[in-house]
Design an enzyme around this catalytic site. Structure first.
Site, PDB file in Angstrom:
ATOM      1  N   SER B 163       0.904  -1.269  -0.025  1.00  0.00           N
ATOM      2  CA  SER B 163       0.009  -0.038  -0.029  1.00  0.00           C
ATOM      3  C   SER B 163       0.871   1.080   0.124  1.00  0.00           C
ATOM      4  O   SER B 163       2.021   1.375  -0.926  1.00  0.00           O
ATOM      5  CB  SER B 163      -0.851  -0.090   1.357  1.00  0.00           C
ATOM      6  OG  SER B 163      -1.934   0.917   1.141  1.00  0.00           O
ATOM      7  N   ARG B 233     -12.038   6.250   9.929  1.00  0.00           N
ATOM      8  CA  ARG B 233     -11.726   4.956   9.809  1.00  0.00           C
ATOM      9  C   ARG B 233     -12.620   4.027   9.482  1.00  0.00           C
ATOM     10  O   ARG B 233     -12.543   2.972   8.624  1.00  0.00           O
ATOM     11  CB  ARG B 233     -11.012   4.451  11.423  1.00  0.00           C
ATOM     12  CG  ARG B 233     -10.833   3.270  11.580  1.00  0.00           C
ATOM     13  CD  ARG B 233      -9.419   2.944  10.485  1.00  0.00           C
ATOM     14  NE  ARG B 233      -8.774   1.855  11.047  1.00  0.00           N
ATOM     15  CZ  ARG B 233      -7.686   1.175  10.116  1.00  0.00           C
ATOM     16  NH1 ARG B 233      -7.354   2.136   9.278  1.00  0.00           N
ATOM     17  NH2 ARG B 233      -7.157  -0.006  10.640  1.00  0.00           N
ATOM     18  N   ASP B 328      -9.031  -6.390  -4.509  1.00  0.00           N
ATOM     19  CA  ASP B 328      -8.512  -5.240  -3.921  1.00  0.00           C
ATOM     20  C   ASP B 328      -9.147  -4.080  -4.693  1.00  0.00           C
ATOM     21  O   ASP B 328      -8.855  -3.918  -6.056  1.00  0.00           O
ATOM     22  CB  ASP B 328      -6.890  -5.042  -3.971  1.00  0.00           C
ATOM     23  CG  ASP B 328      -6.520  -3.858  -3.234  1.00  0.00           C
ATOM     24  OD1 ASP B 328      -7.167  -2.983  -3.213  1.00  0.00           O
ATOM     25  OD2 ASP B 328      -5.141  -3.770  -3.116  1.00  0.00           O
ATOM     26  N   HIS B 361      -8.285  -5.144  -0.303  1.00  0.00           N
ATOM     27  CA  HIS B 361      -6.846  -4.487   0.210  1.00  0.00           C
ATOM     28  C   HIS B 361      -6.098  -5.225   1.063  1.00  0.00           C
ATOM     29  O   HIS B 361      -4.756  -5.288   0.929  1.00  0.00           O
ATOM     30  CB  HIS B 361      -6.875  -2.998   0.200  1.00  0.00           C
ATOM     31  CG  HIS B 361      -5.823  -2.314   0.254  1.00  0.00           C
ATOM     32  ND1 HIS B 361      -4.840  -2.384  -0.621  1.00  0.00           N
ATOM     33  CD2 HIS B 361      -5.432  -1.405   1.138  1.00  0.00           C
ATOM     34  CE1 HIS B 361      -3.801  -1.568  -0.432  1.00  0.00           C
ATOM     35  NE2 HIS B 361      -3.982  -0.969   0.791  1.00  0.00           N
TER      36      HIS B 361
END
Lengths: 196, 392
Positions: B163, B233, B328, B361
């Site tokens: 990432s 979040r 992802d 992901h």
């Protein structure tokens, strides 16, 4: 040493930039790298073969050939190679176009469906041939477009593709006078070097 | 400098065991891309395995958005969970600590012990808060290069990250081409898409519009923008999972066996997201979150080359492994393939695997047979290049 590797290595220029389509476990690229100092990549979709390539230090890229080579620029490779995979593709004519767009030359190998054993199998048993080069049943074969040498050469002629070299032999690419005289009848496998 | 102890029969055999992070002080000034500089700063670092005699077996781990230095092992025997990448770092694991000396740090700007917005500004004695400079991936790589100097590592055997961590790896290959032999870039991209920047902006707006944010000076008000961080979040978390993995995990399961006909938690997935958001908002600094998302947004090594990525990659000298995961959608396989295409166009040595996974992901953190096989094969190859006398 495998005879087909020796023949292909002979036809590839030293330090050439090559793309090996359906590179398998990377044997050919490794051979070309050590014998001819070529650089390039293998394309493969089989997960285990990809891992084998990586552990042998062969640069391999996961890519489905049926989706073409759009991500590679025109004339970006000296030689584009495809061994024993042409017959599993959906559109061989388009595959050849793509190979000769990306590469200045291409080398292809494939089993001959017009070999005398195949002919006898169909003629006498009345069933689709199962042979050592084509060891599958009709319903589970990955070889969805079978090819004979004559058909391949006819396609090349139609498309104006030049055949620069041809090697015909049995599975081990051992040369034989019968295969030289009547390749489409006695040749089991062939390697062609072609260009636009 | 080794922080691994051989104790702990309680730890799994393939764990690096008990580890102790350490703080490294840097008094050299670090010039930042934004034009500002940091004169005194510190990094929180963990290491696993042992550095060999010629310092050729070092591997740098670069962390993602909410990551930190604690990548593997346990800080105490009571720890419920090991470090965030323990699945992939340890004896016999893809990043094999029997062969490699692994360095993992909390990036500058972080909130886990390295100098960041919640640290005290030495000039004022007050927390930096919103005055902390906006850092970029290049700034992080520069600070990591100074860390390598400090540890006596001239050239990394490999720099590895997923990432945002993968962006740092790519930047390493271009900024210090001679200082790494292998670049492993997992579930990453050479630049964010508009959709990806959009998700980051939603997260930032959630934080910045929280009444407790106080323009970033929430520490001075003895509060934190809890609700903003929580929302940031929650949105982020959704994008790290796949539709399939959420479906598998929660489906339409209800928290209690009936609907509330109200706005409290009905579904398990709501409860899960709230829990994730709550835990995160108590443990992560809001200014750090803002800074990290900006670093993500800004990263684009091709920008200086009129968007021509192959040209930007020309200076790289290392070999690359690029890995993506089929489900992802935050850093989709397409983004990895753009990078791979640019690397092949630039005639760099690269291998690429697209791993079939249901985990979106987050797949880069989760055990997966094929991912492990590919990662191990590549790293073993890198370890085999070390001459036998170099390997302990």
């Amino acid at each position: 040493m495998r005879q087909d590797l020796a023949i292909i290595a002979n036809w590839v220029k030293p330090s050439a930039h090559v793309l090996d389509l359906a590179c398998g476990d990377g044997t050919l690229l490794l051979h070309l790298e050590t014998q001819k100092q070529v650089k390039g990549y293998g394309l493969e979709i089989d997960p285990e073969k990809i891992t084998t390539c990586i552990s042998r230090g062969v640069d391999v890229i996961e890519q489905d050939l049926n989706r073409g080579l759009k991500n590679f620029a025109d004339d970006s490779y000296d030689t584009v190679i495809m061994t024993q995979a042409l017959q599993v593709l959906r559109r061989q004519d388009l595959a050849l176009d793509e190979m000769l767009r990306v590469g200045r030359e291409a080398i292809v190998t494939f089993p001959n469906f017009a070999h005398w054993r195949c002919r006898l199998f169909l003629a006498f048993r009345g069933r689709l041939p199962v042979s050592r080069t084509l060891p599958y049943q009709w319903y589970n074969t990955p070889n969805i477009h079978l090819i004979t040498f004559k058909d391949f050469e006819a396609l090349c002629a139609d498309k104006g593709i030049k055949i620069l070299d041809r090697a015909v032999g049995n599975l081990a690419y051992e040369d034989h006078w019968k295969a030289r005289l009547w390749p489409n009848l006695f040749g089991e496998v062939a390697i062609y070097r072609i260009s636009r | 400098m080794t922080s691994t102890t051989a104790s702990g029969a309680d730890f799994p055999a393939d764990s690096v065991g008990l580890v102790t992070p350490q703080t490294l002080q840097f008094d050299q000034s670090l010039a930042l891309e934004c034009g500002s500089q940091l004169n005194r700063w510190q990094l929180m670092v963990e290491t696993y395995g042992e550095l060999n005699a010629d310092a050729s077996n070092a591997v740098l781990i670069c962390h993602a958005l909410s990551g930190h230095h604690h990548a593997a092992g346990y800080h105490s025997p009571e720890d419920r969970k090991p470090g965030w990448w323990d699945n992939y770092i340890g004896p016999g694991k893809p990043i094999d600590t029997n062969r490699f000396y692994v360095v993992s740090l909390n990036n500058l700007g972080g909130c886990h012990g390295s100098t960041g917005p919640s640290s005290n500004n030495p000039e004022t004695g007050q927390p930096y808060g919103p005055d902390f400079p906006v850092l970029t991936v290049a700034d992080w790589v520069d600070s990591q290069a100074l860390l390598a100097d400090r540890l006596g590592i001239q050239q990394w055997a490999a720099v590895v990250g997923g990432s945002l961590g993968g962006m740092q790896v790519l930047e390493w290959s271009l900024r210090y081409p001679k200082r790494l032999r292998h670049a492993v870039i997992i579930a990453s991209t050479s630049k964010l898409t508009a959709q990806n920047i959009a998700f980051n902006e939603v997260a930032r707006q959630a934080i910045r519009t929280d009444p407790d944010f106080h323009g970033g000076r929430y520490q001075e008000h003895n509060t934190i923008p809890r609700y903003g961080l929580r929302l940031a979040r929650m949105v982020g978390h959704i994008t790290y999972l796949s539709e399939h993995s959420m479906g598998e995990k929660f489906g339409r399961d209800l928290r209690k066996d009936q609907l509330n006909y109200g706005y409290d938690v009905d579904f398990e997935v709501e409860s899960y997201l709230r829990y994730q958001g709550d835990t995160f908002s108590e443990s992560f600094d809001a200014n750090t979150y803002l800074l990290m998302t900006k670093a993500l947004d800004y990263f684009d090594p091709a920008a200086d080359y009129q968007g021509n990525l192959p040209q930007a990659l020309a200076k790289a000298e290392c070999r690359f492994l690029v890995v993506s995961f089929t489900t992802d959608w935050r850093f989709s396989p397409r983004r990895s393939e753009e990078l791979v295409d640019a690397l092949t166009a630039a005639q760099k040595r690269v291998s690429y695997a697209r791993i079939k996974s249901q985990h979106g992901h987050d797949a880069f953190l989760i055990p997966d047979e094929r991912y492990q096989a590919v990662f191990s094969a590549y790293m073993q190859r890198a370890a085999d290049e070390l001459t036998p006398s170099e390997v302990k």
